[in-house]
Design a protein around this motif. Structure first.
Motif, PDB file in Angstrom:
ATOM      1  N   PRO A  80      92.985  37.576  61.695  1.00 12.49           N
ATOM      2  CA  PRO A  80      91.673  38.052  61.218  1.00 12.49           C
ATOM      3  C   PRO A  80      91.730  39.077  60.097  1.00 12.49           C
ATOM      4  O   PRO A  80      90.716  39.709  59.791  1.00 12.49           O
ATOM      5  N   GLU A  81      92.911  39.281  59.465  1.00 17.92           N
ATOM      6  CA  GLU A  81      93.020  40.264  58.388  1.00 17.92           C
ATOM      7  C   GLU A  81      92.291  39.780  57.134  1.00 17.92           C
ATOM      8  O   GLU A  81      92.118  38.580  56.934  1.00 17.92           O
ATOM      9  N   PRO A  82      91.866  40.715  56.277  1.00 24.43           N
ATOM     10  CA  PRO A  82      91.302  40.318  54.982  1.00 24.43           C
ATOM     11  C   PRO A  82      92.296  39.474  54.186  1.00 24.43           C
ATOM     12  O   PRO A  82      93.509  39.565  54.380  1.00 24.43           O
ATOM     13  N   LEU A  83      91.786  38.678  53.289  1.00 18.10           N
ATOM     14  CA  LEU A  83      92.598  37.831  52.427  1.00 18.10           C
ATOM     15  C   LEU A  83      92.878  38.595  51.135  1.00 18.10           C
ATOM     16  O   LEU A  83      91.952  39.009  50.427  1.00 18.10           O
ATOM     17  N   ILE A  84      94.171  38.804  50.825  1.00 19.23           N
ATOM     18  CA  ILE A  84      94.569  39.597  49.661  1.00 19.23           C
ATOM     19  C   ILE A  84      95.648  38.857  48.897  1.00 19.23           C
ATOM     20  O   ILE A  84      96.590  38.319  49.485  1.00 19.23           O
ATOM     21  N   HIS A  85      95.521  38.869  47.582  1.00 21.29           N
ATOM     22  CA  HIS A  85      96.538  38.300  46.702  1.00 21.29           C
ATOM     23  C   HIS A  85      96.969  39.381  45.726  1.00 21.29           C
ATOM     24  O   HIS A  85      96.170  39.858  44.917  1.00 21.29           O
ATOM     25  N   TYR A  86      98.253  39.785  45.813  1.00 19.00           N
ATOM     26  CA  TYR A  86      98.795  40.735  44.846  1.00 19.00           C
ATOM     27  C   TYR A  86      99.503  39.951  43.745  1.00 19.00           C
ATOM     28  O   TYR A  86     100.414  39.155  44.014  1.00 19.00           O
ATOM     29  N   ALA A  87      99.081  40.159  42.520  1.00 15.97           N
ATOM     30  CA  ALA A  87      99.700  39.512  41.354  1.00 15.97           C
ATOM     31  C   ALA A  87      99.241  40.254  40.105  1.00 15.97           C
ATOM     32  O   ALA A  87      98.169  40.878  40.094  1.00 15.97           O
ATOM     33  N   ASP A  88     100.077  40.199  39.068  1.00 14.19           N
ATOM     34  CA  ASP A  88      99.731  40.827  37.789  1.00 14.19           C
ATOM     35  C   ASP A  88      99.404  42.309  37.956  1.00 14.19           C
ATOM     36  O   ASP A  88      98.553  42.861  37.249  1.00 14.19           O
ATOM     37  N   GLY A  89     100.073  42.969  38.923  1.00 15.39           N
ATOM     38  CA  GLY A  89      99.914  44.403  39.079  1.00 15.39           C
ATOM     39  C   GLY A  89      98.654  44.856  39.773  1.00 15.39           C
ATOM     40  O   GLY A  89      98.342  46.053  39.765  1.00 15.39           O
ATOM     41  N   GLU A  90      97.899  43.946  40.389  1.00 15.31           N
ATOM     42  CA  GLU A  90      96.688  44.352  41.091  1.00 15.31           C
ATOM     43  C   GLU A  90      96.541  43.562  42.382  1.00 15.31           C
ATOM     44  O   GLU A  90      97.125  42.479  42.543  1.00 15.31           O
ATOM     45  N   ALA A  91      95.775  44.129  43.314  1.00 15.78           N
ATOM     46  CA  ALA A  91      95.482  43.456  44.579  1.00 15.78           C
ATOM     47  C   ALA A  91      94.058  42.916  44.513  1.00 15.78           C
ATOM     48  O   ALA A  91      93.107  43.690  44.354  1.00 15.78           O
ATOM     49  N   ARG A  92      93.928  41.609  44.626  1.00 15.90           N
ATOM     50  CA  ARG A  92      92.617  40.964  44.621  1.00 15.90           C
ATOM     51  C   ARG A  92      92.236  40.675  46.066  1.00 15.90           C
ATOM     52  O   ARG A  92      92.936  39.939  46.773  1.00 15.90           O
TER      53      ARG A  92
END
Length: 304
Positions: free
Chosen positions: A224-236
């Motif tokens: 149930p954690e939030p969906l996060i994508h780290y790429a290009d120096g930022e967390a989306r």
């Protein structure tokens, strides 16, 4: 004809060893000062230099750069190691020959202001662990050997000298329970354990990538954690409307009672609180955060 000088290679860039004197404070004792004057930081830097040479004698041949201030771990553990980078940049402009063996450069406050961007943030004051960053640099071969020695030994036997702990205690006006030396990798390992105990273990792979491979990529995709994508120096971070959240996190049969709908609403509110918590932790570590509104819970990964 080409002169021999044109074939000479530029000397290799100095390799740096990044670390900190870690001060574990006693209870709720008050802290009198977060920064030292130039006169106060010099004696403490000398003691730090002596201690570090005791762990790896070749450290005495390197340049030691110290700041007379203490910081929260989140201020040190940031992508690109900005505190240590600032120390390095300021040392370039310090008087004297930087290549001088065993040079000690200590930065203190002038009229209560530290140079550059070294001032600790009041937002992170009051924690039980405070860090006095240091930087060792110089001959790459020597720095590499010292760095290897520190990585294998400081965590186990890196206690600061008793007089160093006392000097830090008196200079900063605080109560020190333990004082030890850590590399930034040691500090990251300690922080990983603390976050595990705080229920933030799922976030650590994102933070670890941002710290150690800032150009890398990592996902947090474990409901149930939030969906996060780290790429290009930022967390989306994906932000879901209630219907989109329902589709991704609670795809069971539609509720047909007030109690069921109330329970789903509480779960959604808990999810939003968790999202804010994670975003705050990332922000504290200097990781840029971008929120992405996702109306399709099942296709959200494609939007990040």
């Amino acid at each position: 004809m080409t002169s021999d000088a044109s074939h000479r290679q530029a000397p290799p860039a100095p390799l740096h060893v990044l670390g900190a004197l870690a001060l574990e404070l006693r209870g709720d004792a008050a802290v009198a000062r977060h920064a030292l004057s130039q006169a106060q930081v010099g004696p403490l830097a000398d003691l730090i230099a002596r201690d570090l040479a005791g762990f790896a004698p070749q450290a005495a041949a390197l340049e030691l750069v110290v700041v007379g201030a203490h910081y929260d771990p989140v201020e040190v553990l940031r992508p690109g190691w900005p505190l240590h980078h600032e120390l390095d940049q300021l040392a370039v402009r310090a008087p004297g020959r930087r290549e001088a063996e065993g040079r000690i450069v200590a930065f203190g406050a002038h009229e209560d202001r530290l140079p550059g961007t070294l001032s600790p943030s009041p937002d992170f004051a009051g924690g039980p662990l405070r860090l006095v960053p240091f930087l060792l640099g110089g001959d790459p071969d020597i720095a590499a050997r010292v760095g290897d020695a520190f990585e294998t030994s400081l965590l186990e036997r890196g206690m600061a000298g008793a007089d160093t702990a006392l000097a830090a205690q008196e200079a900063f006006g605080l109560q020190v329970e333990h004082a030890r030396y850590l590399t930034v990798h040691d500090l990251a390992a300690m922080m990983a354990m603390q976050y595990e105990h705080a229920g933030l273990a799922p976030l650590w792979p994102i933070l670890e990538t941002a710290l150690l491979q800032p150009d890398g990529e990592e996902w947090l995709d474990t409901p149930p954690e939030p969906l996060i994508h780290y790429a290009d120096g930022e967390a989306r971070i994906a932000m879901f409307s209630p219907p989109a959240w329902h589709a991704r996190y609670a795809p069971e049969a539609p509720c047909d009672s007030d109690d069921c709908r109330a329970q789903l609403n509480r779960r959604y509110q808990h999810f939003e609180a968790r999202l804010r918590q994670i975003a705050a932790v990332l922000g504290a570590h200097g990781v840029p955060v971008t929120f992405v509104h996702c109306e399709d819970g099942e296709q959200a990964r494609d939007q990040l």
